[in-house]
Design an enzyme around this catalytic site. Structure first.
Site, PDB file in Angstrom:
ATOM      1  N   HIS A 274      29.785  33.996  32.915  1.00 31.05           N
ATOM      2  CA  HIS A 274      29.517  33.067  33.996  1.00 31.05           C
ATOM      3  C   HIS A 274      30.177  33.491  35.306  1.00 31.05           C
ATOM      4  O   HIS A 274      29.724  33.107  36.376  1.00 31.05           O
ATOM      5  CB  HIS A 274      30.013  31.662  33.629  1.00 31.05           C
ATOM      6  CG  HIS A 274      29.847  30.675  34.729  1.00 31.05           C
ATOM      7  ND1 HIS A 274      28.597  30.322  35.221  1.00 31.05           N
ATOM      8  CD2 HIS A 274      30.741  30.000  35.473  1.00 31.05           C
ATOM      9  CE1 HIS A 274      28.745  29.451  36.209  1.00 31.05           C
ATOM     10  NE2 HIS A 274      30.032  29.235  36.383  1.00 31.05           N
ATOM     11  N   CYS A 275      31.232  34.291  35.243  1.00 36.59           N
ATOM     12  CA  CYS A 275      32.032  34.529  36.453  1.00 36.59           C
ATOM     13  C   CYS A 275      31.666  35.792  37.216  1.00 36.59           C
ATOM     14  O   CYS A 275      31.311  35.736  38.396  1.00 36.59           O
ATOM     15  CB  CYS A 275      33.515  34.564  36.086  1.00 36.59           C
ATOM     16  SG  CYS A 275      34.175  32.954  35.582  1.00 36.59           S
ATOM     17  N   ILE A 276      31.781  36.955  36.578  1.00 40.04           N
ATOM     18  CA  ILE A 276      31.683  38.207  37.323  1.00 40.04           C
ATOM     19  C   ILE A 276      30.307  38.409  37.968  1.00 40.04           C
ATOM     20  O   ILE A 276      30.227  38.888  39.100  1.00 40.04           O
ATOM     21  CB  ILE A 276      32.059  39.406  36.427  1.00 40.04           C
ATOM     22  CG1 ILE A 276      33.488  39.224  35.901  1.00 40.04           C
ATOM     23  CG2 ILE A 276      31.982  40.706  37.215  1.00 40.04           C
ATOM     24  CD1 ILE A 276      33.945  40.316  34.985  1.00 40.04           C
TER      25      ILE A 276
END
Length: 454
Positions: A274-276
């Site tokens: 979900h983040c990078i």
């Protein structure tokens, strides 16, 4: 310190404060469990009734949280869950851990945050602490959350307290989990920061206070943009090495022996989680709002976003050595989770690889011990695909195996022994073989007798 702040601080120290967590996913459930372990009666709030039922039964659906922990906290009456936001009126603190996806235009989608905050605002009361954890752009806490809450007539920093603390979750990491990952905390006011630090400090070993919510929001974006940019660099190096018949994996392994000034990053089929893949676009979007063109960040995003196409081209190159086309070939994807040994498929490059192969006419199947089914809404094929039961003795039934996620449980020896062709995007297969094509490495026919084995 104001009377309201002093009262809440005493409740936190004595564990009489009732805590709440909105969003019981990969961030929210571990946080709720840690707060409950610290002695707070903690209530999880989520609109997904399946999660509520699981917690109520004492069952965990997140690999990093054991069912035994959920069960014991339920038995001790320290943890419960509901879909009803009216419980907020009984809570003293609440943490917002909802998703923050991107729209197709790569603009931030604030709808989950706005919806959660509006639901909280309906039951907000004096003396309450609200902490946002969802990854977002700098300014969200004071530009979006604060006005929505202050529409109730209560004033942030006076009648209630507001802070931002970025989540730092690495699914499947056996060493660093919620309780021992340092927690960055930024408050709207010094009192807000002190109260949020006290809450988190009761459950997390190290607290890192910063001067504002905007600094805390930027910290999270820096952490993941740093990774995205460096992965983009090594992915570009892999593309370069492919053209120059150099093994990028050997290059990285040798470079990381330098004891200073270098940190190893590895190429791959694309970014997942979900983040990078998401956070750099939040930063890029906000930068453009300020009239700044973040060219370096966007270039890395362009390179990383193109890696699934490179993988599919590599599959075509491998099949060409057998005088076959992608169209009509049977291709097995090994691993669809975004990283090794977890079940999380968010933004997984495997879904893009599957979709691209399917669009070129391939018959695509997959194996993954952690993912039983890929639903049609999750990939461009638009139909449900169940994990195939393929193992030793049956790898030879496919024209090509593509290793996208290097789960430890895969039988790589059997793959090498039985498969006609393998495209390895993770360096899972260490020894050179004439039918194994690697991302960013010499083609098998270009390998000489003195190829180093890493």
């Amino acid at each position: 310190m104001s009377a309201l702040a002093a009262s809440l601080l005493e409740k936190i120290h004595s564990r009489r404060a009732r805590a709440g967590v909105v969003g019981l996913g990969y961030v929210g459930l571990p946080l709720a469990v840690e707060l409950a372990k610290a002695g707070f009666h903690t209530t999880g709030i989520d609109l997904d009734d399946r999660k509520i039922q699981a917690v109520t039964k004492g069952e965990s659906y997140i690999p990093d949280v054991s069912s035994a922990d959920v069960r014991s906290l339920r038995q001790a009456n320290k943890l419960d869950a509901t879909t009803d936001f009216s419980i907020v009126r009984e809570l003293d603190t609440i943490n917002i851990c909802v998703p923050t996806p991107l729209r197709k235009t790569k603009d931030p989608d604030m709808s989950y945050i706005v919806s959660a905050v509006e639901s909280i605002a309906g039951h907000l009361h004096p003396g309450m602490l609200v902490c946002l954890e969802s990854t977002t752009y700098p300014g969200t806490t004071d530009e979006v959350v604060q006005p929505l809450l202050e529409a109730t007539g209560l004033k942030a920093g006076v009648d209630f307290f507001l802070a931002f603390s970025p989540e730092r979750v690495d699914p499947g990491n056996p060493t660093f989990q919620t309780h021992n990952v340092p927690k960055v905390v930024g408050g709207l006011t010094p009192e807000c920061a002190k109260l949020a630090s006290a809450l988190y400090g009761s459950a997390i070993k190290t607290i890192v206070p910063v001067s504002s919510t905007r600094v805390a929001e930027m910290v999270k974006l820096l952490e993941n943009t740093f990774r995205a940019v460096n992965i983009g660099l090594v992915n570009e190096l892999a593309l370069m090495c492919d053209r120059m018949n150099i093994d990028v994996w050997e290059v990285v392994e040798a470079a990381k022996t330098k004891p200073f000034g270098f940190m190893a990053f590895y190429p791959g089929p694309g970014l997942g989680g979900h983040c990078i893949p998401i956070d750099p676009f939040y930063l890029s979007w906000k930068a453009k709002q300020s009239g700044f063109d973040p060219r370096f960040i966007e270039l890395a995003g362009h390179i990383n976003g193109g890696m699934p196409h490179y993988v599919v081209d590599k599959v075509g190159e491998a099949l060409n050595t057998r005088r076959k086309a992608i169209n009509g070939s049977r291709i097995l994807i090994a691993g669809v989770a975004y990283k090794r040994d977890i079940d999380d498929m968010r933004e997984s490059p495997a879904l893009d690889v599957m979709g691209l192969l399917h669009s070129r006419g391939a018959s695509v199947a997959y194996i993954d011990p952690h993912v039983a089914e890929v639903h049609g809404r999750e990939w461009s094929g638009r139909f449900d695909v169940k994990a195939s039961e393929v193992g030793r003795g049956s790898f030879g039934n496919y024209d090509c195996i593509v290793i996208v996620t290097d789960h430890k449980s895969f039988d790589y020896d059997a793959m090498v022994a039985e498969a006609d062709l393998i495209v390895d995007t993770r360096n899972a297969i260490k020894k050179p073989a004439p039918h194994v094509f690697k991302l960013g490495a010499p083609r098998p026919e270009a390998q000489g007798e003195n190829v180093a084995i890493v």
